[in-house]
Design a protein around this motif. Structure first.
Motif, PDB file in Angstrom:
ATOM      1  N   ASN A 164     -20.845  -9.280   8.488  1.00  0.00           N
ATOM      2  CA  ASN A 164     -21.008 -10.534   7.749  1.00  0.00           C
ATOM      3  C   ASN A 164     -22.313 -10.591   6.966  1.00  0.00           C
ATOM      4  O   ASN A 164     -22.615 -11.607   6.333  1.00  0.00           O
ATOM      5  CB  ASN A 164     -20.966 -11.737   8.707  1.00  0.00           C
ATOM      6  CG  ASN A 164     -19.554 -12.026   9.188  1.00  0.00           C
ATOM      7  OD1 ASN A 164     -18.614 -11.320   8.802  1.00  0.00           O
ATOM      8  ND2 ASN A 164     -19.397 -13.021  10.028  1.00  0.00           N
ATOM      9  N   LEU A 165     -23.099  -9.513   7.019  1.00  0.00           N
ATOM     10  CA  LEU A 165     -24.364  -9.478   6.294  1.00  0.00           C
ATOM     11  C   LEU A 165     -24.188  -8.762   4.972  1.00  0.00           C
ATOM     12  O   LEU A 165     -23.276  -7.944   4.793  1.00  0.00           O
ATOM     13  CB  LEU A 165     -25.433  -8.757   7.124  1.00  0.00           C
ATOM     14  CG  LEU A 165     -25.762  -9.342   8.501  1.00  0.00           C
ATOM     15  CD1 LEU A 165     -26.882  -8.543   9.147  1.00  0.00           C
ATOM     16  CD2 LEU A 165     -26.150 -10.811   8.403  1.00  0.00           C
ATOM     17  N   SER A 166     -25.088  -9.054   4.040  1.00  0.00           N
ATOM     18  CA  SER A 166     -25.077  -8.352   2.759  1.00  0.00           C
ATOM     19  C   SER A 166     -25.598  -6.928   2.956  1.00  0.00           C
ATOM     20  O   SER A 166     -26.181  -6.591   3.994  1.00  0.00           O
ATOM     21  CB  SER A 166     -25.957  -9.083   1.744  1.00  0.00           C
ATOM     22  OG  SER A 166     -27.329  -8.961   2.096  1.00  0.00           O
ATOM     23  N   GLY A 167     -25.381  -6.084   1.933  1.00  0.00           N
ATOM     24  CA  GLY A 167     -25.884  -4.715   2.006  1.00  0.00           C
ATOM     25  C   GLY A 167     -27.389  -4.684   2.195  1.00  0.00           C
ATOM     26  O   GLY A 167     -27.913  -3.871   2.971  1.00  0.00           O
ATOM     27  N   GLY A 168     -28.111  -5.573   1.497  1.00  0.00           N
ATOM     28  CA  GLY A 168     -29.565  -5.630   1.628  1.00  0.00           C
ATOM     29  C   GLY A 168     -30.004  -6.044   3.019  1.00  0.00           C
ATOM     30  O   GLY A 168     -30.970  -5.508   3.573  1.00  0.00           O
ATOM     31  N   GLN A 169     -29.276  -6.998   3.624  1.00  0.00           N
ATOM     32  CA  GLN A 169     -29.620  -7.446   4.976  1.00  0.00           C
ATOM     33  C   GLN A 169     -29.353  -6.349   6.005  1.00  0.00           C
ATOM     34  O   GLN A 169     -30.148  -6.147   6.921  1.00  0.00           O
ATOM     35  CB  GLN A 169     -28.822  -8.710   5.316  1.00  0.00           C
ATOM     36  CG  GLN A 169     -29.292  -9.930   4.543  1.00  0.00           C
ATOM     37  CD  GLN A 169     -28.325 -11.102   4.660  1.00  0.00           C
ATOM     38  OE1 GLN A 169     -27.135 -10.908   4.900  1.00  0.00           O
ATOM     39  NE2 GLN A 169     -28.832 -12.304   4.466  1.00  0.00           N
ATOM     40  N   ARG A 170     -28.251  -5.626   5.848  1.00  0.00           N
ATOM     41  CA  ARG A 170     -27.961  -4.528   6.791  1.00  0.00           C
ATOM     42  C   ARG A 170     -29.016  -3.434   6.678  1.00  0.00           C
ATOM     43  O   ARG A 170     -29.404  -2.817   7.671  1.00  0.00           O
ATOM     44  CB  ARG A 170     -26.560  -3.954   6.530  1.00  0.00           C
ATOM     45  CG  ARG A 170     -25.440  -4.851   6.982  1.00  0.00           C
ATOM     46  CD  ARG A 170     -24.156  -4.079   7.219  1.00  0.00           C
ATOM     47  NE  ARG A 170     -23.664  -3.425   6.039  1.00  0.00           N
ATOM     48  CZ  ARG A 170     -22.865  -3.993   5.138  1.00  0.00           C
ATOM     49  NH1 ARG A 170     -22.471  -5.257   5.309  1.00  0.00           N
ATOM     50  NH2 ARG A 170     -22.439  -3.329   4.090  1.00  0.00           N
ATOM     51  N   ARG A 171     -29.475  -3.192   5.444  1.00  0.00           N
ATOM     52  CA  ARG A 171     -30.527  -2.195   5.244  1.00  0.00           C
ATOM     53  C   ARG A 171     -31.800  -2.614   5.982  1.00  0.00           C
ATOM     54  O   ARG A 171     -32.486  -1.800   6.613  1.00  0.00           O
ATOM     55  CB  ARG A 171     -30.792  -2.047   3.750  1.00  0.00           C
ATOM     56  CG  ARG A 171     -31.929  -1.111   3.373  1.00  0.00           C
ATOM     57  CD  ARG A 171     -31.551   0.332   3.502  1.00  0.00           C
ATOM     58  NE  ARG A 171     -32.616   1.209   2.999  1.00  0.00           N
ATOM     59  CZ  ARG A 171     -32.565   2.518   3.028  1.00  0.00           C
ATOM     60  NH1 ARG A 171     -31.510   3.127   3.523  1.00  0.00           N
ATOM     61  NH2 ARG A 171     -33.559   3.244   2.560  1.00  0.00           N
ATOM     62  N   ARG A 172     -32.131  -3.888   5.950  1.00  0.00           N
ATOM     63  CA  ARG A 172     -33.320  -4.397   6.649  1.00  0.00           C
ATOM     64  C   ARG A 172     -33.154  -4.278   8.164  1.00  0.00           C
ATOM     65  O   ARG A 172     -34.116  -3.987   8.887  1.00  0.00           O
ATOM     66  CB  ARG A 172     -33.573  -5.855   6.258  1.00  0.00           C
ATOM     67  CG  ARG A 172     -34.022  -6.022   4.819  1.00  0.00           C
ATOM     68  CD  ARG A 172     -34.052  -7.490   4.407  1.00  0.00           C
ATOM     69  NE  ARG A 172     -34.288  -7.629   2.973  1.00  0.00           N
ATOM     70  CZ  ARG A 172     -35.223  -8.400   2.437  1.00  0.00           C
ATOM     71  NH1 ARG A 172     -36.002  -9.113   3.205  1.00  0.00           N
ATOM     72  NH2 ARG A 172     -35.366  -8.477   1.135  1.00  0.00           N
ATOM     73  N   VAL A 173     -31.943  -4.519   8.632  1.00  0.00           N
ATOM     74  CA  VAL A 173     -31.674  -4.361  10.064  1.00  0.00           C
ATOM     75  C   VAL A 173     -31.934  -2.918  10.492  1.00  0.00           C
ATOM     76  O   VAL A 173     -32.578  -2.662  11.525  1.00  0.00           O
ATOM     77  CB  VAL A 173     -30.213  -4.764  10.388  1.00  0.00           C
ATOM     78  CG1 VAL A 173     -29.832  -4.317  11.798  1.00  0.00           C
ATOM     79  CG2 VAL A 173     -30.035  -6.272  10.258  1.00  0.00           C
ATOM     80  N   GLU A 174     -31.457  -1.954   9.702  1.00  0.00           N
ATOM     81  CA  GLU A 174     -31.657  -0.544  10.048  1.00  0.00           C
ATOM     82  C   GLU A 174     -33.141  -0.169  10.037  1.00  0.00           C
ATOM     83  O   GLU A 174     -33.610   0.570  10.903  1.00  0.00           O
ATOM     84  CB  GLU A 174     -30.883   0.357   9.076  1.00  0.00           C
ATOM     85  CG  GLU A 174     -29.392   0.380   9.318  1.00  0.00           C
ATOM     86  CD  GLU A 174     -29.043   0.787  10.741  1.00  0.00           C
ATOM     87  OE1 GLU A 174     -29.418   1.901  11.165  1.00  0.00           O
ATOM     88  OE2 GLU A 174     -28.403  -0.019  11.449  1.00  0.00           O
ATOM     89  N   LEU A 175     -33.873  -0.678   9.045  1.00  0.00           N
ATOM     90  CA  LEU A 175     -35.303  -0.392   8.986  1.00  0.00           C
ATOM     91  C   LEU A 175     -36.009  -1.017  10.190  1.00  0.00           C
ATOM     92  O   LEU A 175     -36.870  -0.380  10.817  1.00  0.00           O
ATOM     93  CB  LEU A 175     -35.893  -0.925   7.677  1.00  0.00           C
ATOM     94  CG  LEU A 175     -37.402  -0.731   7.487  1.00  0.00           C
ATOM     95  CD1 LEU A 175     -37.798   0.738   7.621  1.00  0.00           C
ATOM     96  CD2 LEU A 175     -37.844  -1.281   6.131  1.00  0.00           C
ATOM     97  N   ALA A 176     -35.647  -2.262  10.532  1.00  0.00           N
ATOM     98  CA  ALA A 176     -36.249  -2.915  11.705  1.00  0.00           C
ATOM     99  C   ALA A 176     -35.957  -2.114  12.968  1.00  0.00           C
ATOM    100  O   ALA A 176     -36.836  -1.941  13.833  1.00  0.00           O
ATOM    101  CB  ALA A 176     -35.707  -4.343  11.838  1.00  0.00           C
TER     102      ALA A 176
END
Length: 534
Positions: free
Chosen positions: A158-170
């Protein structure tokens, strides 16, 4: 510590890295640089142990945290914060603790007693990994990267591509890995998050290899630079900070230019000398032939360097004729489960107009483009195509590319059936895909090469409406300028989503659409200031 000894990397017949050895020690922060397609991402995958080495060996001590350029395949039902906690294995432990807690209240005394013993062991492991204080640490990292607490319990899907990318970096930063391998970590980050990341990486005590086109990040973080030379397939290590490396590279290129000029002078001298000897006698003719061979050998070495140093002359398609309003969206809405991405958005794209979509991460910019492109179906409203409309869509995560397909087969599948193969090869050549790469699998391409391939596919269609989602991501500075110049020249309609202020200025949009409300306004200088914050 991480090291490689005598490694060689190939993709099919292409030699990306000749026999290379180096060691990464604690405190080493290396910026891995080189033009798009040189093999930086492929080398990073090899260092992370995700590809097999044909030659040489990789050795490491300690843990490695790897952020790939392309998104990983993960369970999209997993809540975002659980994915972050999995960086230290806390996510799994929390689930196990919840399960044994339930069993502790069982009426079966044997089950309850076993659960009590298991709970003590699990709680000890949980505490050893930082426990609840670690959860607070993970939350702080997430917020610093622009992930709001309201997103923590949402499924990744349910997250945008940019939000998922931030999750992976976190997740990678939270993992406490002793070595970090980060491939374009600033993609999708806003200015505040990038500033925080710079500080985090500066104070990071472990070792780091970083691929980034963010020059300021390289300047502030790295203490060594590894230059992957696409011409020689060699990795040149510079024991210096990025600014000093730039000066050293400039001096090296100046020396190479002088050597090339000397070689060109020598070619001319040999050719003139050979011409004087032709036809005089058999002996002099043989000598002329030897001189010709020497001149040809020098010429071929220079031509090889010239061909590899070519820059793509990108050109977006001459748009086909269309009606006054080729694309309309009427009362568009999109939701994912209980998440309302946007509601009641109206949008009309006129012939030749340039429109910028602006909004915070998660505001629905990418989703709106997908709906306009027909990739996603709106929950309410409709898309109306005008007379002669042809839409071309560029996806930020390269979702339109089949990683198992080959370069040429993909472009053939996107082109009109009456387009000749030789014309397609010519288009691919203008985007720097040589004959060796035609049968290469798309999954082996670098991020920049995938970008060029996706843009080449647009060229084949003759589209008159381009929907572009972050088209400058993963591009080196020269390729980026080529893409922006193509945007400046394009005469069709463009709807652009970008975090790159330079891309927006190149487009010179007349209008801006503010998401998630879909409000329209005339473009003004104040909106450019918001782009890097979005």
């Amino acid at each position: 510590m991480l090291g490689v000894e005598g490694i060689e990397i190939r993709i099919g017949p292409r030699l990306l890295l000749d026999e290379t050895s180096f060691t990464l020690n604690a405190g080493d922060k290396i910026g891995l640089v080189g033009r798009n397609g040189a093999g930086k991402t492929t080398l990073m995958k090899a260092l992370a142990g995700e590809t097999l080495l044909e030659k040489g060996r990789l050795y490491s001590t300690g843990t490695i945290g790897y952020l790939p350029q392309d998104p990983r395949s993960v369970d999209l039902e997993l809540p975002a914060f659980e994915r972050v906690l999995s960086g230290r294995g806390l996510s799994e432990l929390r689930r196990e603790l919840a399960a044994v807690t339930q069993h502790m209240s069982s009426s079966d005394l044997v089950i309850a007693e076993r659960a009590t013993r298991d709970y003590g062991e699990l709680e000890h492991r949980f505490s050893a990994l930082g426990g609840y204080s670690a959860e607070a640490e993970a939350e702080a990292i997430c917020v610093s990267l622009g992930l709001e607490p309201r997103l923590f319990h949402r499924p990744l899907g349910n997250l945008s591509g940019g939000q998922r990318r931030r999750v992976e970096l976190a997740r990678i930063l939270f993992s406490n890995a002793e070595t970090l391998l980060l491939d374009e970590p600033t993609n999708h980050l806003d200015a505040d998050s990038i500033q925080w990341l710079k500080g985090y990486l500066r104070s990071y005590k472990g070792s780091l290899i970083l691929i980034s086109h963010d020059v300021e990040l390289l300047r502030e973080v790295v203490n060594r630079v590894a230059y992957l030379d696409a011409n020689s397939s060699k990795l040149e290590m510079y024991q210096m900070r990025y600014d000093l490396y730039i000066k050293a590279r400039a001096q090296s290129e100046a020396r190479s230019k002088k050597e090339r000029e000397r070689s060109e002078g020598e070619i001319q001298r040999l050719s003139l000398q050979a011409n004087k000897m032709r036809g005089s006698s058999a002996k002099r003719a043989r000598k002329a032939k030897v001189l010709d061979a020497r001149a040809e050998k020098l010429e071929s070495s220079i031509e090889e360097i010239r061909s590899k140093d070519k820059v793509a002359k990108l050109k977006f398609p001459e748009p086909r004729h269309c009606g006054r309003t080729p694309l309309e969206g009427v009362t568009l809405s999109k939701t994912y489960g209980s998440l309302e991405v946007f509601i009641g958005v109206d949008l009309a794209i006129d012939r030749g107009s340039k429109v910028l979509i602006l909004g915070l991460n998660g505001a629905g910019k990418t989703t709106l483009l997908k709906v306009l492109a027909g990739v996603e179906v709106p929950d309410t409203g409709e898309i109306r195509l005008g007379t002669g409309a042809m839409v071309g869509y560029y996806a930020q995560e390269h979702e339109t590319l089949d990683h198992e397909d080959t370069v040429f087969h993909f472009i053939r599948s996107k082109a009109p059936v009456d387009m000749q193969d030789k014309d397609l090869r010519s288009i691919l050549g203008s985007f720097l895909f040589d004959s060796e790469m035609m049968n290469q699998k798309i999954g082996t391409l670098s991020g920049g090469e995938k970008t060029r391939l996706a843009l080449a596919a647009l060229v084949t269609t003759g589209a008159n409406v381009l929907l572009l989602d972050e088209p400058t991501n993963n591009l080196d500075p020269i390729s980026r300028e080529q893409v922006l110049e193509a945007l400046r020249r394009y005469k069709g309609s463009v709807v652009l989503v970008t975090h790159d202020p330079g891309a927006a200025r190149a487009l010179d949009p007349e209008r801006v659409v503010l998401m998630p409300d879909g409000e329209e306004d005339l473009m003004s200088e104040s909106y450019y200031d918001l782009i890097s914050l979005s």
